[in-house]
Motif scaffolding. Structure first.
Motif, short mmCIF file in Angstrom:
data_model
loop_
_atom_site.label_atom_id
_atom_site.label_comp_id
_atom_site.label_asym_id
_atom_site.label_seq_id
_atom_site.Cartn_x
_atom_site.Cartn_y
_atom_site.Cartn_z
N ILE C 7 0.84 -1.20 0.00
CA ILE C 7 0.00 0.00 0.00
C ILE C 7 0.87 1.25 0.00
O ILE C 7 0.64 2.20 -0.76
CB ILE C 7 -0.93 0.00 1.23
CG1 ILE C 7 -1.84 -1.22 1.18
CG2 ILE C 7 -1.76 1.28 1.27
CD1 ILE C 7 -2.82 -1.31 2.32
N SER C 84 -4.56 -0.79 -7.38
CA SER C 84 -4.29 -1.73 -6.29
C SER C 84 -4.30 -3.18 -6.75
O SER C 84 -3.81 -4.04 -6.03
CB SER C 84 -5.32 -1.54 -5.17
OG SER C 84 -6.58 -1.99 -5.61
N SER D 10 -6.50 1.74 1.09
CA SER D 10 -6.08 2.62 -0.01
C SER D 10 -7.14 3.67 -0.28
O SER D 10 -6.82 4.85 -0.50
CB SER D 10 -5.84 1.82 -1.28
OG SER D 10 -5.03 0.72 -1.03
#
Lengths: 193, 338, 308, 114, 101
Positions: C7, C84, D10
């Motif tokens: 992350i 991601s 995120s």
């Protein structure tokens, strides 16, 4: 497991809350995207329910559909941005009562009935299984869906497009006459006979 | 502390200018845009310095005041190649090196040495609405009244597909960055399609700004080719340069294909043909000037926004002035726009 | 704790990449405009960004303030979530989802929503026009990208991006479907509101959806656009250019090199190609490029079956 | 579960960044003349929010019907190699059917501005 | 998280959907109610699939079919709205009395 329950609770609450907001906000854009948020919350719940493909695909499909929904909402609603707060409902009490009774009845039915217990194995390749099913046993469903979608596409174009076969649809769209200056070809509408 | 540090760093960025171009001021502004210390902005929201270049009409003063107020703080106004008009108290006149003057003003604004200019218009909504109406928003019923100071658009006939949805009528200009400076158009839009157009004020005459290369540049900008447009302008300003590079930029960008054929056609010459003709003239190939005349307002209705902007930028300045006879009988309407 | 490393790397790459993209953008503009290139170009994004940050934010009359405030943040979320699912090395990924490219598709669809909201919120004519015409092009471009992504998933037998990268160990997808890469780059331009696909923030609308943005609102929106550009370049490198596969250099370095290359290509296209009027572009997308996407899919399918 | 948590973290970080960036800037409210939408100096007569005439509505309707095919294509892609020619033929048929709709729409001119 | 909990959430969504579909005057808002009902159905289907069917692929297929129904309903619904508006400038259910006959 605790985290999962908490996530479910938060998502379920937001799905219901945003679903409710759809009918309570003044701006049509906010209403559409509120519905989208409800769908997204449901999609995320599906992720928790071990349906990764269906869950994310719900988000994907509903983002697109609600975008289109917003276009049409703004296009056809008076006061689309809700600059003047408004309340465009009829038979409000009846509707609210029906909605609540439906909810109550379904809830009671759920609580009273003996629900099946056969949870899905998290390691199961669910997307792969769906693909096999689609091409095998349910091939006809798949192809029928194709035909249905084709019919929908043709239908929407016919209904929504102005240009008919012989000119603008709202101006009669009459076919040309067979002889110069004669009656339009084709079937004559009933009330003109 | 952090903010003052940011401000110090920001002083070294190019000064953000919103240019207001008056009579004969266009070439000078275009040349200024080539200077590395300034950057011209398409809207006052992005700018810090309002630069008035060339004389402007008295009738345009209200529009100028509104533009001035639309700049975010900190902001300043500079008048260049003209003297400040009465009614602009904080205005400053520039003579000589304008780029340096702009840079200086810009730095002073950022460091706080220069106070940001106050509003020129009264701090009032377009119509009093507070506390009026059913919910205190100034409106009545579903569509009526003036919610938050303005009425809502109403339905009108549509030229194209027969869906009578809302028609948005507004005056665009006189200093809209995508239109020729000074041109004030009243357009009625349905969606982004022009339903009707009226010229309320003609654009300013530009005596020196009309080399073919500059015309090409003005047409490239709305097509999204800012870089190429600047190169054309640079070549025009320097009077010399490698035309081969320009030719390549023009052809490879597909600019000619991006302009729909038959658009803005007068006497058999459409915009594509004009662009080609200008480019030939720039290369020194003799090409007869187009003699066709018409009216801009007859060209615009039925066009989509992007096409209408191309059309408005596709004429030589002297020709554009002939195409834009103001509609005299509409003098009364001009008040609505300012 | 080790789960946090990807992350952090993700945000680091997003940030540095956005800065690099902005600098490349300035450099490409200067190159096209014939201005001299200086080393200071690299610092310009910072100055410009700071410039916006220290100025006033203007709200228009009765805007949809909540959505105006949220739009840049949501755009940034979509950039981060889209990226991601992209692995930077074998197993080094924030979320190795089974339905990775579906998630990317969802991000594409939601981008259209976010850009629309950004244009809608200001209650001003030019942003509104930009928002509406972007929806037409954005939706259609997204449809095309789905076909090429599915074509890329065929040899991998999986919808996970990591599996797609693994399937390119011997032959990259760009070799299998060169037009697929072009179609996906087009989508990248459309997602980041750039160049020939910039229908939202276009120059003929004086900035389009961002015409009423000032001060920090502008900084946030531009930053989000750049972050999305980085995200697109990561996805393109992973799906078409073999991701971390490559000789001599370590995997993550390859990945970054490829991303930089894609960034440069996208930025170059921005300044080199003219924008078509939206109606013409729409027709082009549906009548020329959609059949092309079908063709790509069929050819990849045939190739995969024959050379399996 | 770890994957989903990663995405969640995120998202929150991105949201915070996006909002924090907009927290900078000079304080102070916008004045009334500042609030006027930009029209190049003119004052708009009405609110910009309106029953906006979308020019491509037929396209969007065709689009949502056509886009459903994606739901079938993703699982298809996963089993394509396994099922081989059968998968190819079935999807070919499906897409051919839908292409008729697109061809029809094209003939009716729905990909132009209405 | 149990099947009962999921089903109650879906019942709530269906209830709100019914309220919307019955109470709203304009076509487009009415369609929102329908969509919300289908949203609840979708959730119920996946809930059953996940807890009760052991992940049988037919459950997922049913969910896809529900989504297809949504798409078809929306496309045809909006096309009708456009056609009606073009002919009579009406966007409310009450203005369509002539359809009754």
């Amino acid at each position: 497991m605790e985290v999962k329950d908490l996530a479910f609770f938060v998502l379920a609450a937001s799905a219901v809350w945003t679903g409710w907001r759809v009918f309570r906000v003044d701006s049509m854009v906010r209403a559409s995207f509120s519905l989208m948020l409800s769908f997204i919350a449901v999609g995320l719940i599906m992720l928790l329910l071990a349906a990764p493909y269906i869950g994310i695909a719900t988000v994907f499909m509903m983002a697109v559909e609600m975008m289109v929904m917003a276009l049409f909402m703004v296009m056809f609603m008076m006061n689309p941005a809700g600059l003047n707060p408004m309340w465009m409902v009829h038979q409000h009490r009846l509707a609210a009562a029906t909605g609540f009774i439906t909810f109550a009845a379904l809830t009671i039915a759920v609580l009273l009935s003996d629900l099946p217990g056969n949870p899905v194995d998290p390691a199961k390749p669910v997307i792969h299984d769906l693909g096999v099913e689609l091409l095998g046993n349910s091939m006809l469903i798949f192809e029928t869906a194709g035909i249905t979608l084709l019919a929908t596409m043709v239908g929407t174009v016919i209904l929504s497009s102005r240009s008919g076969r012989y000119g603008p649809a709202d101006e009669g769209s009459l076919p040309p006459p067979l002889t110069p200056g004669g009656r339009p070809a084709g079937r004559v509408p009933e009330d003109e006979e | 502390m952090a903010v003052s540090g940011l401000a110090r760093l920001a002083t070294s960025a190019p000064a953000a200018i919103y240019p207001v171009v008056g009579k004969d001021g266009l070439a000078a502004v275009e040349d200024l845009s080539l200077h590395p210390a300034v950057s011209l902005q398409p809207t006052p929201r992005h700018a810090s310095v309002l630069l008035v270049s060339g004389e402007i009409r008295r009738g345009d003063h209200p529009a100028l005041r509104r533009l001035h107020d639309q700049l975010p703080h900190p902001r300043a106004t500079l008048w260049w190649r003209t003297t400040p008009a009465p009614g602009f108290p904080q205005a400053e006149n520039v003579e000589g090196d304008v780029a340096r003057a702009v840079e200086l003003v810009w730095r002073q604004l950022m460091t706080g040495e220069r106070r940001s200019e106050d509003n020129l218009l009264p701090d009032e909504p377009p119509a009093a609405w507070r506390g009026k109406g059913d919910h205190g928003q100034g409106g009545e019923g579903m569509m009526g009244g003036k919610p938050y100071g303005r009425p809502m658009a109403m339905t009108d006939e549509d030229q194209r597909d027969g869906l009578a949805l809302d028609a948005y009528t507004a005056c665009f200009g006189p200093f809209l960055s995508v239109l020729p400076p000074g041109l004030l158009l009243e357009l009625t839009l349905q969606g982004d399609v022009v339903q009707s157009a009226k010229v309320l004020r003609a654009p300013f005459a530009q005596a020196v700004a009309d080399e073919p290369l500059r015309r090409v540049a003005r047409l490239l900008r709305p097509l999204g080719l800012a870089g190429a447009a600047e190169r054309f302008q640079r070549t025009a300003a320097a009077q010399t340069g490698d035309l081969k590079i320009l030719d390549r930029a023009l052809r490879w960008s597909g600019a000619l294909h991006a302009i729909p054929p038959g658009l803005g056609e007068i006497a058999g010459e459409d915009i594509r043909a004009s662009l080609r003709r200008w480019w030939e003239q720039a290369q020194g190939i003799a090409s007869p000037a187009s003699l066709g005349d018409g009216r801009l307002v007859d060209l615009l209705p039925g066009l989509e926004w992007s096409e209408a902007i191309l059309v408005a930028n596709s004429f030589e300045y002297d020709r554009l002035l002939r195409l834009c006879p103001p509609d005299r009988e509409d003098d009364g309407d001009q008040e609505d726009c300012s | 704790m080790s789960a946090a490393v990807p992350i952090i790397v993700l945000f680091y790459v997003l940030g540095v990449g956005a800065w690099l993209a902005a600098a490349l953008d300035r450099a490409a503009l200067k190159l096209m405009a014939g201005r001299p290139l200086a080393a200071a170009t690299m610092a310009e994004p910072w100055r410009q960004g700071d410039l916006h940050l220290v100025r006033q934010r203007i709200w228009t009359e009765r805007p949809d303030a909540m959505n105006w405030l949220l739009a840049p943040a949501l755009y940034l979320i979509l950039a981060a979530v889209g990226m991601s699912v992209v692995p930077f090395a074998p197993g080094f990924v924030v979320a190795d989802l089974d339905a990775g490219i579906v998630l990317w598709g969802a991000c594409e669809a939601l981008t259209v929503v976010v850009v629309f909201l950004h244009g809608w919120s200001a209650n001003a004519p030019l942003p509104l026009i930009g928002a509406y015409r972007y929806v037409a092009i954005g939706l259609s471009a997204m449809l095309l990208s789905m076909f090429v992504l599915i074509a890329a998933a065929l040899p991998a037998e999986s919808l996970a991006v990591s599996a797609i990268v693994e399937s390119q160990a011997s032959v990259w997808n760009v070799v299998r479907q060169p037009p697929g890469l072009l179609l996906f780059l087009m989508l990248g331009l459309s997602l980041t509101l750039r160049g020939p696909f910039d229908y939202a923030d276009a120059s003929d609308l004086a900035g389009g959806t961002s015409a009423e943005d000032s001060g920090p609102a502008r900084a946030a929106w531009q930053a989000a656009r750049l972050a999305m550009l980085v995200s697109v370049s990561a996805m393109t490198s992973a799906v078409f250019l073999g991701g971390y596969h490559g000789p001599w250099l370590p995997g993550p370095v390859w990945m970054l090199v490829k991303m930089a290359g894609v960034l440069a290509a996208l930025v170059g296209a921005t300044h080199m190609l003219a924008r078509l009027p939206p109606a013409r572009m729409l027709t082009l997308l549906w009548t020329v490029l959609l059949p092309l996407a079908f063709l790509v899919l069929a050819l990849v399918g045939a190739e995969v079956l024959l050379w399996k | 579960m770890v994957d989903l948590a990663g995405i969640l973290i995120s998202s929150i970080a991105a949201l915070a960044t996006g909002l924090a960036l907009q927290g900078f800037g000079l304080g102070g409210l916008s004045s009334e003349p500042q609030k006027t939408p930009y029209l190049g100096g003119s004052d708009p007569k009405v609110h910009a929010w309106q029953r906006y005439h979308v020019r491509y509505y037929s396209m969007t309707l065709l689009f949502i019907a056509f886009e459903m095919e994606m739901m079938f294509m993703y699982p298809w892609a996963v089993v394509f190699l396994e099922e081989g020619v059968k998968a190819m033929v079935e999807m070919g048929m499906f897409l051919a059917i839908l292409s008729i709709g697109i061809l029809y729409g094209w003939r009716e001119g729905i990909f132009r501005w209405q | 998280m149990t099947l009962a909990a999921v089903l109650i959430v879906s019942a709530a969504l269906i209830g709100i959907g019914i309220y919307g579909a019955l109470s709203q005057q304009s076509f487009v808002m009415l369609m929102m109610g329908l969509e919300l009902m289908l949203n609840g159905v979708l959730l119920a289907v996946i809930g059953f699939w996940s807890f009760g069917l052991g992940g049988a692929p037919e459950g997922q297929l049913l969910a896809i079919v529900v989504m297809a129904v949504m798409a078809v309903e929306m496309a045809i619904g909006f096309a009708l709205v456009v056609a009606v508006y073009r002919k009579r400038q009406a966007d409310m259910t009450e203005s369509l009395t002539t359809l009754r006959r």
